[in-house]
Scaffold this motif. Structure first.
Motif, short mmCIF file in Angstrom:
data_model
loop_
_atom_site.label_atom_id
_atom_site.label_comp_id
_atom_site.label_asym_id
_atom_site.label_seq_id
_atom_site.Cartn_x
_atom_site.Cartn_y
_atom_site.Cartn_z
N ASP A 1 -7.96 -1.17 0.72
CA ASP A 1 -6.89 -1.99 0.15
C ASP A 1 -7.05 -3.50 0.31
O ASP A 1 -6.17 -4.26 -0.08
CB ASP A 1 -5.55 -1.56 0.73
CG ASP A 1 -5.47 -1.74 2.24
OD1 ASP A 1 -6.43 -2.27 2.84
OD2 ASP A 1 -4.46 -1.33 2.83
N ASP B 1 -1.55 5.75 -4.85
CA ASP B 1 -1.81 6.10 -3.45
C ASP B 1 -1.61 7.60 -3.21
O ASP B 1 -2.41 8.25 -2.55
CB ASP B 1 -0.88 5.28 -2.55
CG ASP B 1 -1.31 5.29 -1.09
OD1 ASP B 1 -2.45 5.69 -0.80
OD2 ASP B 1 -0.49 4.89 -0.24
N CYS C 1 -4.73 -6.35 -1.55
CA CYS C 1 -3.88 -7.29 -0.81
C CYS C 1 -4.11 -8.72 -1.27
O CYS C 1 -3.16 -9.49 -1.46
CB CYS C 1 -4.14 -7.17 0.69
SG CYS C 1 -3.55 -5.63 1.43
N HIS D 1 -3.25 3.38 3.86
CA HIS D 1 -3.39 3.85 2.48
C HIS D 1 -4.57 4.81 2.36
O HIS D 1 -5.42 4.89 3.24
CB HIS D 1 -3.56 2.66 1.54
CG HIS D 1 -2.41 1.70 1.59
ND1 HIS D 1 -2.56 0.41 2.04
CD2 HIS D 1 -1.10 1.86 1.29
CE1 HIS D 1 -1.39 -0.20 2.00
NE2 HIS D 1 -0.48 0.66 1.57
#
Length: 277
Positions: A29, A82, A33, A25
């Motif tokens: 992240d 993103d 997550c 990404h």
């Protein structure tokens, strides 16, 4: 995650429809997550997402606003986020609160998940009912995700701002909120209107959704994200020129999006062949 693809070189599916938690990404992240795992395992969130569909669909014969809608909006929001990060777009919500860059996608994901829970009260004016319900959930969720009191207050405010501003009556003051606002309108494909259509619903939202075959997101040119919409007939114009356009206007992302809708029907229905916003 149930709505994620298998791992790959990109952080989204090839058509920008599904956020891949295992992909690479354009942003840190790890916190996202953790938040996505929490969301999927939380029984109260799951119950809200199921219950919130009764008023709009069963009672109002309106388009889907339940679990599937939320999954699609969250996926589209994270894919759009993103792609924008990949174009070097700087987000302001978390930053102006003194939060980390890693908190930006957490704001987007939590807001996308909780934006419609006000439907359990009523379809009409539901964003205003979503605020107190989401606030109560966030008071439990954010400490569980490891945020201290000051961080939780600030992040909570940003999530609630994004939830409120998915409604066209309120203007987003952050790009995180703008992403949710646009992503909410990108759930416009045929499947969204399946339930009311099968039960006899023939309102403009239902019929126009039946005309949208596919929506995809791609890296564009000139620091913009390309949103491609494939229509099967001219009824889809309502989704694009009314609903999506209204959400894009005031989102703060107007100059960062190129939206192209094509009528791909092959039987001579050429009333509208192409729309570009």
């Amino acid at each position: 995650m149930s709505d994620a693809t298998s791992g790959g070189d990109s952080g989204t599916s090839g058509d920008g429809r599904v956020y891949d938690v295992d992909g690479d990404h354009n942003f840190p992240d790890e916190r996202l997550c953790q938040a996505l795992e929490y969301i999927e395992d939380d029984e109260e969130i799951t119950a809200y997402l199921e219950a919130q569909n009764v008023n709009p669909v069963a009672r109002k014969r309106y388009n889907d606003h339940g679990t599937k809608h939320v999954e699609i909006v969250r996926n589209r929001a994270l894919c759009l986020y993103d792609l924008l990060k990949g174009e070097g777009v700087e987000f302001n919500g978390a930053a102006e609160q003194g939060l980390a860059e890693a908190d930006e996608p957490v704001i987007v994901a939590l807001a996308a998940t909780l934006h419609d829970i006000g439907h359990v009260v009523h379809r009409d004016e539901h964003p205003y009912y979503s605020i107190p319900l989401a606030a109560d959930l966030l008071d439990r969720i954010l400490p569980d995700l490891g945020y201290d009191v000051a961080e939780a207050v600030r992040l909570k405010g940003e999530v609630l701002h994004a939830i409120l501003c998915h409604h066209v009556e309120e203007d987003p003051l952050t790009l995180e909120a703008g992403v949710l606002r646009v992503a909410d309108a990108l759930d416009m494909e045929q499947g969204r209107s399946r339930i009311p259509y099968e039960h006899g619903g023939r309102g403009i939202n239902t019929v126009s959704s039946q005309a949208i075959k596919a929506v995809s997101l791609h890296p564009g040119e000139d620091n913009a994200v390309l949103i491609e919409i494939e229509m099967t007939n001219a009824a889809g114009v309502y989704q694009v020129d009314n609903l999506l356009k209204a959400k894009v206007n005031g989102s703060g992302l107007e100059d960062r999006l190129r939206i192209v809708a094509l009528n791909a029907h092959g039987d001579g229905d050429n009333i509208v062949e192409r729309i570009e916003l």
